[in-house]
Design an enzyme around this catalytic site. Structure first.
Site, PDB file in Angstrom:
ATOM      1  N   ARG A   1       0.835  -1.205   0.000  1.00 55.51           N
ATOM      2  CA  ARG A   1       0.000   0.000   0.000  1.00 55.51           C
ATOM      3  C   ARG A   1       0.872   1.259   0.000  1.00 55.51           C
ATOM      4  NH1 ARG A   1      -4.185  -0.217   4.541  1.00 55.51           N
ATOM      5  NH2 ARG A   1      -5.054   1.501   3.349  1.00 55.51           N
TER       6      ARG A   1
ATOM      7  N   HIS B   1      -6.459   7.084  12.357  1.00 55.16           N
ATOM      8  CA  HIS B   1      -6.106   5.676  12.168  1.00 55.16           C
ATOM      9  C   HIS B   1      -4.629   5.494  11.781  1.00 55.16           C
ATOM     10  CE1 HIS B   1     -10.575   4.366  11.421  1.00 55.16           C
ATOM     11  NE2 HIS B   1     -10.325   4.680  12.669  1.00 55.16           N
TER      12      HIS B   1
ATOM     13  N   GLY C   1     -17.220  10.646   2.371  1.00 57.54           N
ATOM     14  CA  GLY C   1     -16.674   9.404   1.826  1.00 57.54           C
ATOM     15  C   GLY C   1     -16.330   8.347   2.852  1.00 57.54           C
ATOM     16  N   THR C   2     -17.205   8.199   3.853  1.00 54.80           N
ATOM     17  CA  THR C   2     -16.995   7.093   4.799  1.00 54.80           C
ATOM     18  C   THR C   2     -18.303   6.341   4.975  1.00 54.80           C
ATOM     19  OG1 THR C   2     -16.382   6.460   7.066  1.00 54.80           O
ATOM     20  CG2 THR C   2     -17.228   8.692   6.772  1.00 54.80           C
TER      21      THR C   2
END
Ligand code: APR
Length: 235
Positions: A60, A112, A179-180
Site C-alpha cells: 500500500r 487511524h 466518503g466514509t
C-alpha cells in the site's frame, strides 16, 4: 444555501481518495474483499504472521508513493477552505494516505495512523518511512530487528488523538462527513457527538449511508466537496 458555521469539523474516509486511485475498504472490489481483516489489520494477525502484515502495508505504501497517485479536487477544496475560512477548522481523517497534507491541509488528525510512519514496539517512538520495512529492519532507536510495526491503528486498538477530536466535536456548529461508510467505531458516532451541541450535520458520499445526517449530498467527492465548501465560503 447552508449558513456559514463558526467552528467546523470534517471527517474523511476512503471515499475521498477513491478518485485518486486508492481503493476503498468495503466496495465490491475493495481491500476487504481481497484480504482478511483479522489477518492484516489486528494485533493478533500481526503476532501470528508479521511478514504478511508487513507486505500488506509495504504494497500500500508503494502504491501511495507511485507517480499514479496524487490528491484530487476534493482534497484541494478542503485545503483551500481551511486557508480561507475565518472560523475554527479541524480535519479528521480515517485515511492512512498522505493526500490531505499533499493538497495543503494543515490542521489535520490521522486518527487511524499513517502509512508513511512506523513505530518502535519498545519505545513507541514514531519514525517517517518511505520504503519497505519488515521483521529484519533494524530500529533507529534500539538498533534491534523485529521491533518495528506500521503506525496504523488496527481493529481492537484505540484511535489516535481522541481527546482532541471529542473536544472539537463538542464545540463545533457544523460536522461534515465525507466518503466514509460509517461502519467503524468511534468515527461512526462522531455525528451524534456533534449533534448533542446542536451542530448541523452533513454527509457527502457517493450514496446515502445508514446514518441520519441533517443533510445528505450524493455524488462523487471530486464534485460534491468543491461545490459544498465553495458555497459555504460564499454564505
Ligand atoms: N466519492 C464519495 N464517496 C465515495 C466515493 C467517491 N468517489 N467512492 C466511494 N465512496 C464512499 C462509499 O459509498 C462508502 O460509503 O466511500 C465510503 C467508503 O467506505 P469504506 O470502504 O468502508 O471506507 P471507510 O469508511 O473509510 O472505512 C473506515 O475501516 O477498515 C477500516 O481502518 C479502515 O479507516 C478505515 C475504516
Amino acid at each position: 444555501m447552508t449558513s456559514r458555521p463558526r467552528s467546523i469539523v470534517v471527517l474523511t474516509g476512503a471515499g475521498i481518495s477513491a478518485e485518486s486511485g486508492i481503493e476503498t475498504f468495503r466496495a465490491a472490489e475493495g481491500l476487504w474483499a481481497n484480504h482478511h481483516v483479522e489477518d492484516v489489520a489486528t494485533p493478533g494477525g500481526f503476532a501470528k504472521n508479521p511478514q504478511l502484515v508487513y507486505e500488506f502495508y509495504n504494497q500500500r505504501r508503494r502504491q501511495l508513493l507511485s507517480s499514479e497517485i496524487s490528491p484530487n479536487t476534493a482534497h484541494s477544496a478542503l485545503a483551500k477552505f481551511e486557508h480561507e475560512f475565518d472560523g475554527k477548522f479541524l480535519l479528521v481523517t480515517q485515511n492512512v494516505d498522505n493526500l490531505h497534507e499533499r493538497a495543503g491541509s494543515q490542521n489535520l488528525i490521522h486518527m487511524h495512523g499513517e502509512l508513511l510512519k512506523m513505530r518502535c514496539l519498545n519505545s513507541r517512538l514514531v519514525f517517517d518511512v518511505g520504503t519497505d520495512f519488515d521483521y529484519d529492519t533494524h530500529c533507529r532507536c534500539c538498533g534491534s530487528a523485529g521491533n518495528l510495526r506500521p503506525h496504523v491503528v488496527w481493529f481492537g486498538e484505540m484511535p489516535l488523538q481522541m481527546n482532541r477530536i471529542n473536544t472539537a466535536l463538542e464545540n463545533c456548529d457544523m460536522f461534515v462527513s465525507i466518503g466514509t461508510s460509517g461502519n467503524v467505531y468511534p468515527a461512526s458516532e462522531f455525528y451524534q457527538t456533534a449533534k448533542i451541541r446542536k451542530a448541523s450535520t452533513v454527509e457527502l458520499n457517493l450514496e446515502r449511508t445508514g446514518s441520519s445526517f441533517d443533510q445528505h449530498v450524493c455524488g462523487p467527492a471530486t464534485e460534491s466537496v468543491p461545490q459544498f465548501f465553495e458555497s459555504l465560503l460564499r454564505s
